[in-house]
Design a protein around this motif. Sequence first.
Motif, PDB file in Angstrom:
ATOM      1  N   ASP A   1       9.890  -6.774  -1.966  1.00 34.23           N
ATOM      2  CA  ASP A   1       9.250  -5.712  -1.192  1.00 34.23           C
ATOM      3  C   ASP A   1       8.586  -4.727  -2.153  1.00 34.23           C
ATOM      4  O   ASP A   1       9.255  -4.031  -2.899  1.00 34.23           O
ATOM      5  CB  ASP A   1      10.282  -4.992  -0.331  1.00 34.23           C
ATOM      6  N   ILE A   2       7.258  -4.691  -2.130  1.00 34.74           N
ATOM      7  CA  ILE A   2       6.519  -3.770  -2.996  1.00 34.74           C
ATOM      8  C   ILE A   2       5.758  -2.734  -2.173  1.00 34.74           C
ATOM      9  O   ILE A   2       4.880  -2.050  -2.687  1.00 34.74           O
ATOM     10  CB  ILE A   2       5.552  -4.529  -3.932  1.00 34.74           C
ATOM     11  N   SER A   3       6.102  -2.606  -0.898  1.00 32.84           N
ATOM     12  CA  SER A   3       5.380  -1.687  -0.023  1.00 32.84           C
ATOM     13  C   SER A   3       5.555  -0.223  -0.438  1.00 32.84           C
ATOM     14  O   SER A   3       4.689   0.602  -0.166  1.00 32.84           O
ATOM     15  CB  SER A   3       5.816  -1.867   1.427  1.00 32.84           C
ATOM     16  N   ALA A   4       6.646   0.092  -1.118  1.00 34.90           N
ATOM     17  CA  ALA A   4       6.865   1.472  -1.560  1.00 34.90           C
ATOM     18  C   ALA A   4       6.283   1.734  -2.944  1.00 34.90           C
ATOM     19  O   ALA A   4       6.244   2.887  -3.395  1.00 34.90           O
ATOM     20  CB  ALA A   4       8.362   1.777  -1.569  1.00 34.90           C
ATOM     21  N   ALA A   5       5.820   0.679  -3.624  1.00 31.98           N
ATOM     22  CA  ALA A   5       5.247   0.852  -4.964  1.00 31.98           C
ATOM     23  C   ALA A   5       3.918   1.594  -4.861  1.00 31.98           C
ATOM     24  O   ALA A   5       3.238   1.555  -3.839  1.00 31.98           O
ATOM     25  CB  ALA A   5       5.046  -0.504  -5.623  1.00 31.98           C
ATOM     26  N   ARG A   6       3.559   2.245  -5.939  1.00 30.64           N
ATOM     27  CA  ARG A   6       2.322   3.036  -5.943  1.00 30.64           C
ATOM     28  C   ARG A   6       1.248   2.301  -6.734  1.00 30.64           C
ATOM     29  O   ARG A   6       1.312   2.208  -7.953  1.00 30.64           O
ATOM     30  CB  ARG A   6       2.597   4.404  -6.542  1.00 30.64           C
ATOM     31  N   PHE A   7       0.262   1.792  -6.004  1.00 27.42           N
ATOM     32  CA  PHE A   7      -0.914   1.167  -6.601  1.00 27.42           C
ATOM     33  C   PHE A   7      -2.096   2.085  -6.317  1.00 27.42           C
ATOM     34  O   PHE A   7      -2.406   2.355  -5.158  1.00 27.42           O
ATOM     35  CB  PHE A   7      -1.174  -0.218  -6.009  1.00 27.42           C
ATOM     36  N   VAL A   8      -2.748   2.567  -7.378  1.00 34.49           N
ATOM     37  CA  VAL A   8      -3.854   3.497  -7.239  1.00 34.49           C
ATOM     38  C   VAL A   8      -5.150   2.769  -7.561  1.00 34.49           C
ATOM     39  O   VAL A   8      -5.283   2.173  -8.626  1.00 34.49           O
ATOM     40  CB  VAL A   8      -3.674   4.718  -8.164  1.00 34.49           C
ATOM     41  N   LEU A   9      -6.099   2.800  -6.629  1.00 32.39           N
ATOM     42  CA  LEU A   9      -7.389   2.165  -6.835  1.00 32.39           C
ATOM     43  C   LEU A   9      -8.273   3.031  -7.721  1.00 32.39           C
ATOM     44  O   LEU A   9      -7.977   4.202  -7.953  1.00 32.39           O
ATOM     45  CB  LEU A   9      -8.068   1.907  -5.482  1.00 32.39           C
ATOM     46  N   ALA A  10      -9.361   2.475  -8.215  1.00 29.91           N
ATOM     47  CA  ALA A  10     -10.242   3.171  -9.157  1.00 29.91           C
ATOM     48  C   ALA A  10     -10.839   4.442  -8.548  1.00 29.91           C
ATOM     49  O   ALA A  10     -11.127   5.396  -9.269  1.00 29.91           O
ATOM     50  CB  ALA A  10     -11.350   2.234  -9.625  1.00 29.91           C
ATOM     51  N   ASP A  11     -11.005   4.478  -7.228  1.00 28.36           N
ATOM     52  CA  ASP A  11     -11.569   5.672  -6.589  1.00 28.36           C
ATOM     53  C   ASP A  11     -10.521   6.753  -6.329  1.00 28.36           C
ATOM     54  O   ASP A  11     -10.813   7.775  -5.721  1.00 28.36           O
ATOM     55  CB  ASP A  11     -12.284   5.299  -5.292  1.00 28.36           C
ATOM     56  N   GLY A  12      -9.290   6.526  -6.771  1.00 27.20           N
ATOM     57  CA  GLY A  12      -8.227   7.518  -6.623  1.00 27.20           C
ATOM     58  C   GLY A  12      -7.374   7.344  -5.381  1.00 27.20           C
ATOM     59  O   GLY A  12      -6.348   8.005  -5.235  1.00 27.20           O
ATOM     60  N   GLN A  13      -7.781   6.476  -4.472  1.00 26.28           N
ATOM     61  CA  GLN A  13      -7.017   6.231  -3.246  1.00 26.28           C
ATOM     62  C   GLN A  13      -5.827   5.332  -3.534  1.00 26.28           C
ATOM     63  O   GLN A  13      -5.889   4.475  -4.407  1.00 26.28           O
ATOM     64  CB  GLN A  13      -7.909   5.544  -2.201  1.00 26.28           C
ATOM     65  N   SER A  14      -4.760   5.511  -2.787  1.00 26.27           N
ATOM     66  CA  SER A  14      -3.610   4.609  -2.876  1.00 26.27           C
ATOM     67  C   SER A  14      -3.893   3.365  -2.057  1.00 26.27           C
ATOM     68  O   SER A  14      -4.566   3.428  -1.031  1.00 26.27           O
ATOM     69  CB  SER A  14      -2.350   5.278  -2.343  1.00 26.27           C
ATOM     70  N   LEU A  15      -3.365   2.234  -2.500  1.00 27.72           N
ATOM     71  CA  LEU A  15      -3.513   0.980  -1.773  1.00 27.72           C
ATOM     72  C   LEU A  15      -2.706   1.080  -0.482  1.00 27.72           C
ATOM     73  O   LEU A  15      -1.516   1.364  -0.505  1.00 27.72           O
ATOM     74  CB  LEU A  15      -3.010  -0.182  -2.632  1.00 27.72           C
ATOM     75  N   GLN A  16      -3.371   0.857   0.655  1.00 27.52           N
ATOM     76  CA  GLN A  16      -2.727   0.939   1.957  1.00 27.52           C
ATOM     77  C   GLN A  16      -2.352  -0.455   2.423  1.00 27.52           C
ATOM     78  O   GLN A  16      -3.172  -1.367   2.376  1.00 27.52           O
ATOM     79  CB  GLN A  16      -3.668   1.587   2.977  1.00 27.52           C
ATOM     80  N   TRP A  17      -1.122  -0.631   2.877  1.00 29.58           N
ATOM     81  CA  TRP A  17      -0.679  -1.940   3.355  1.00 29.58           C
ATOM     82  C   TRP A  17      -1.082  -2.183   4.792  1.00 29.58           C
ATOM     83  O   TRP A  17      -1.459  -3.269   5.172  1.00 29.58           O
ATOM     84  CB  TRP A  17       0.834  -2.087   3.200  1.00 29.58           C
ATOM     85  N   LYS A  18      -1.004  -1.189   5.623  1.00 29.93           N
ATOM     86  CA  LYS A  18      -1.323  -1.370   7.036  1.00 29.93           C
ATOM     87  C   LYS A  18      -2.816  -1.122   7.237  1.00 29.93           C
ATOM     88  O   LYS A  18      -3.320  -0.045   6.967  1.00 29.93           O
ATOM     89  CB  LYS A  18      -0.525  -0.392   7.878  1.00 29.93           C
TER      90      LYS A  18
END
Length: 182
Positions: A50-67
């Motif tokens: 489960d990596i849904s709580a991990a923080r992945f930040v895209l180049a534009d500064g937005q966090s990766l959204q799972w839903k």
Amino acid sequence: MNPITRKRIGLILLFAFFLGPFVAAWVLHAIDWRPAHTRNYGTLIQPPKDISAARFVLADGQSLQWKDADWSWTVFALPGPGCGERCLARIDELRRVRLSLNQNAYRVRIVVLDDAMDAERLAPLKPVELGRDSDGTLADLRPQGSDEVAVAFADPHGFLALRYPVDFDAGRMRKDLARLVK
């Protein structure tokens, strides 16, 4: 044979045809039998991580959204240190695999997780996105060699499902991805 006996035998056979597969499945499960080969080419991650709580930040500064509305699968490209031309060629293969899914391509997003890569290097490979793994969640899947790329698939809920080593076959990966997005 009288008609009553014939009807009873028919009823018993009907029950046997319906219950037989259930009994066989239960017995195989009880003896912990597993098939020698599976249909997927990637390595199944057991149990799914489960990596849904991990923080992945895209180049534009937005966090990766799972839903999201598209119910997207995420393909993580995990380059080793020093992503060069061979590494970019492998990422381009991932982009082409996505494009080959035709009407289901929108259900797959490709995210390259590399802190050192410049977003301009990935600009010709749109819609590939650049991001970084802020928590180091996928660090154990990252290759150690330079100019290499490993791949991992995450389902729409944020669970890692499959991983592919550095020498992945893009054609086989496409078959796995096509089965997942149907």
